[in-house]
Enzyme design. Structure first.
Site, PDB file in Angstrom:
ATOM      1  CB  CYS A 403     115.727  35.935 -16.694  1.00 52.74           C
ATOM      2  SG  CYS A 403     116.649  37.690 -16.904  1.00 52.74           S
ATOM      3  CG  ASP A 607     116.575  44.331 -22.555  1.00 52.66           C
ATOM      4  OD1 ASP A 607     115.476  44.906 -22.206  1.00 52.66           O
ATOM      5  OD2 ASP A 607     117.467  43.614 -21.571  1.00 52.66           O
TER       6      ASP A 607
END
Length: 720
Positions: A403, A607
């Site tokens: 990410c 999340d």
């Protein structure tokens, strides 16, 4: 390696022994284009045998003893698989690793060492540990020494075998117990007439040192059974022992001794080129190999000398060319044997010397070997063009994996605001939540998509992490995963390697999804610049959990630690501890469906992924609400604070910090709130009265969960 050159051959290094570690170092400095390298080893490190007695004695830490294979693999551009090979099919050119499908190779090398376990001795498996494998022995020894120092067990040790290894270890253990303030009782049990493996002068030095430490040598004695507190001898006597180790000779690993390979007493027969007899694409080195052209005792010095020849012969085999180099082992070698304290005895060519200066010489030799594998050459980055557009050099940091390579929050947010609102009545939400919500019967269906650049080179571990990461959006909505489409991008490679890669990755994805009751129903594949994996998922829910549902006074629960972004950046730079990296990757691959089901009553949930804890928490808070976070309660992956303090930040860290500022004392812990997470934890706002019980239940399930703060009546976030 140029991305324009395809991958065409798989090189598999089975085991992280000394020769393979040196091959990886050489490979990193001069890789062979077209080769994909994989190392299989049980664990992130491989202990260096030369420093084991010093570690046992307390002269070296465990980190000083261990070769960091994660760092070496990164340097070599290799994948590291944390596992143990338990079988090999030389005809099919595959190996078996529990927990995953067959792993194929074109060229492979064995360097798995030996063991000193004694399976035929009753009670050994339950109450003793072999001196090899070294890692297991070192861990068991540390545990015993701590128990003995605390008074939990007596300082009684029995060593089975009176060779060089047994004598050296007995002295090291006696020294360590003395340094811990104990009065050691160490007994060496030897079936022969005396110490073996050295000449008479060196044996006298060893015996004198054993006498000084009170180490007892039982000659002509045979162990009959190992008990929890003693070793019974065939002669009827018993030796009291709370710690028993076996150092009586070298034994091949059982799987290798049963392999369909040419063997000599269970060791693999190799020719002068280090090739397994009759197998052109298979090599073996180190203690697991038997050199038919020049048999030698099992000693690490031969593996070190084998490494350059092995490296060159592997390259020749991968090129499909002949001209393999022969390996000629030295006729003899210098034996440097520690005597407990920082002194040693040396033996070579009939000459024996002893003294503290020899320990210093041994220490220099051992540290020089390890420094080759720790202080890896800094490979020069590609030169920038002489002229570039403004801003290119400022963005010159290598693109993060996972990410950390996401589009910046500000840029994405601006783009999403310009999208049109849904026009279909059964589309219940637009962009902005974890997943889109569609009407489905009396309930709802959620729809999401996510993809990652490879966070590690092991295709199975990466596939598991990517699957957990994508499922996070479904779990966070309180939905049950239903179906998935996979999108796979592979670097340019041969059809054979494509088939191997897809089989490993899609097999891992399907296995992870099936465990959650979800079907892999199709997808798309293509070749590109690098490995990527994405999943488009649907899930079913009666009442999806949406953002902005946090209520004043709610407790905030996080199900796993922070720090994946900074640790991965540090690992890319070769500055992370391999054990920390591998432990974190395994944690990232752990599913969170059970945690999501436990948190199904949360007022809101998400999340934690690319925008960091602060960014994702901000999206959960309704108008007029903020959050008070406890610095002491935040769970953090080992190594993350150190990496952040050293300046290892993901490429979108600054954007995350701008988008979701946090008040509080500056420092690495506050910076971690903006660290982009891959396969991060679930963040839930739950009623205050439920928090303690939920955290306890989550921990019982194996999650490193914590209550990290509360929802308060003030705007913004604060860390206290």
């Amino acid at each position: 390696m140029s991305p324009d050159l395809p991958l065409t051959r798989d090189l598999l290094l089975i085991g992280g022994g000394h020769a393979h570690a040196l091959v990886l170092r050489r490979w990193g400095m001069d890789p062979l284009p077209g080769v994909r390298v994989t190392v299989v080893n049980p664990g992130p490190t491989a202990p260096y045998s030369g420093m084991l007695p010093g570690h046992v004695a307390g002269h070296y830490t465990r980190d000083e003893l261990d070769i960091d294979l994660v760092r070496l693999a990164r340097f070599a551009g290799a994948a590291l698989i944390d596992g143990e090979v338990t079988g090999i099919d030389p005809e099919a050119r595959t190996v078996t690793i529990p927990g995953r499908g067959p792993l194929a190779y074109d060229v492979a090398s064995l360097d798995v060492g030996i063991h000193a376990e004694m399976p035929d001795l009753p009670g050994f498996a339950e109450h003793a540990v072999g001196a090899k494998p070294l890692g297991r022995f070192a861990e068991a020894w540390r545990g015993f020494l701590a128990r003995a120092a605390s008074g939990a067990c007596p300082p009684q040790v029995a060593v089975l075998g009176g060779g060089v290894a047994g004598a050296e270890l007995s002295l090291a253990m006696a020294h360590a117990m003395r340094e811990a303030g104990l009065v050691p009782e160490v007994t060496v049990i030897e079936a022969g007439p005396g110490l073996s493996g050295v000449g008479a002068p060196a044996s006298r030095h060893l015996r004198a040192a054993m006498d000084r430490y009170g180490v007892r040598l039982l000659r002509g004695a045979r162990a009959q059974r190992v008990h929890a507190d003693r070793v019974s001898l065939e002669e009827g006597a018993a030796v009291p022992a709370a710690f028993v180790t076996g150092a009586a000779g070298a034994r091949p690993h059982p799987w290798l001794a049963a392999a369909p390979l040419p063997l000599e007493d269970g060791f693999v027969r190799v020719d002068s080129r280090l090739r397994v007899e009759g197998r052109d694409g298979l090599f073996a080195v180190g203690d697991c190999a038997h050199m038919t052209h020049a048999p030698r005792p099992k000693a690490g010095v031969y593996a070190v000398r084998q490494a350059p020849v092995l490296h060159d012969n592997l390259r020749a085999a991968l090129r499909g060319m002949g001209g393999l180099r022969p390996y000629t082992p030295q006729a003899g070698y210098l034996k440097l044997i520690s005597l407990g304290a920082k002194e040693a005895v040396a033996e070579k060519a009939g000459v024996t010397l002893a003294g503290p200066w020899l320990w210093r010489q041994k220490d220099r030799i051992d540290r020089a070997f390890m420094s080759k594998l720790i202080d890896l050459p800094r490979m020069a980055p590609p030169d920038f063009p002489r002229e570039t557009a403004r801003g290119v050099r400022e963005m010159g940091q290598p693109l993060c994996t996972g990410c950390g390579s996401k589009v910046a929050s500000d840029a994405l947010g601006a783009a999403l605001t310009r999208l049109p609102a849904p026009v279909r009545g059964d589309v219940l939400s637009g962009p902005g939540d974890d997943a889109a919500v569609l009407a489905h019967g009396t309930g709802a269906q959620v729809l999401t998509t996510d993809h990652l650049r490879a966070v590690c080179a092991d295709p199975v571990l990466f596939a598991r992490i990517a699957t957990v990461h994508a499922l996070g959006d479904v779990w966070a909505m309180g939905a049950a995963p239903q179906a998935a489409l996979a999108s796979v991008v592979l670097p340019r490679m041969s059809e054979a390697l494509q088939a191997r890669s897809l089989d490993q990755m899609l097999g891992a994805v399907a296995e992870m999804l099936a465990a959650e009751g979800c079907d892999l129903v199709g997808g798309h594949s293509t070749m590109g610049a690098e490995t990527m994996l994405g999943l488009t998922l649907t899930g079913l829910s009666e009442t999806p959990i949406l953002h902005r549902g946090a209520r004043l006074g709610d407790a905030l629960i996080l199900t796993r630690p922070l720090g994946t972004g900074t640790v991965l950046v540090a690992e890319m730079a070769g500055r992370a501890r391999g054990a920390d990296v591998l432990d974190m990757l395994h944690a990232m691959a752990r599913p969170q469906g059970d945690a999501a089901r436990l948190l199904a009553s949360a007022h809101t949930m998400t999340d934690v992924t690319g925008f960091g804890l602060a960014g994702h928490l901000t999206r959960l808070l309704g108008p007029g609400l903020g959050a008070r976070l406890s610095a002491a309660a935040l769970p953090v992956y080992p190594g993350a604070l150190e990496a952040m303090a050293a300046g290892h930040r993901s490429t979108i860290h600054a954007s995350n910090a701008r988008a979701a500022p946090v008040a509080g004392a500056a420092g690495p812990l506050l910076d971690l709130l903006h660290d982009p997470q891959t396969a991060g934890g679930l963040l839930a706002a739950v009623p205050e009265w439920e928090a303690e019980g939920l955290v306890a239940q989550l921990r019982d399930l194996g999650h490193a969960a914590a209550r990290i703060g509360s929802v308060v009546e003030r705007l913004g976030l604060i860390l206290v």
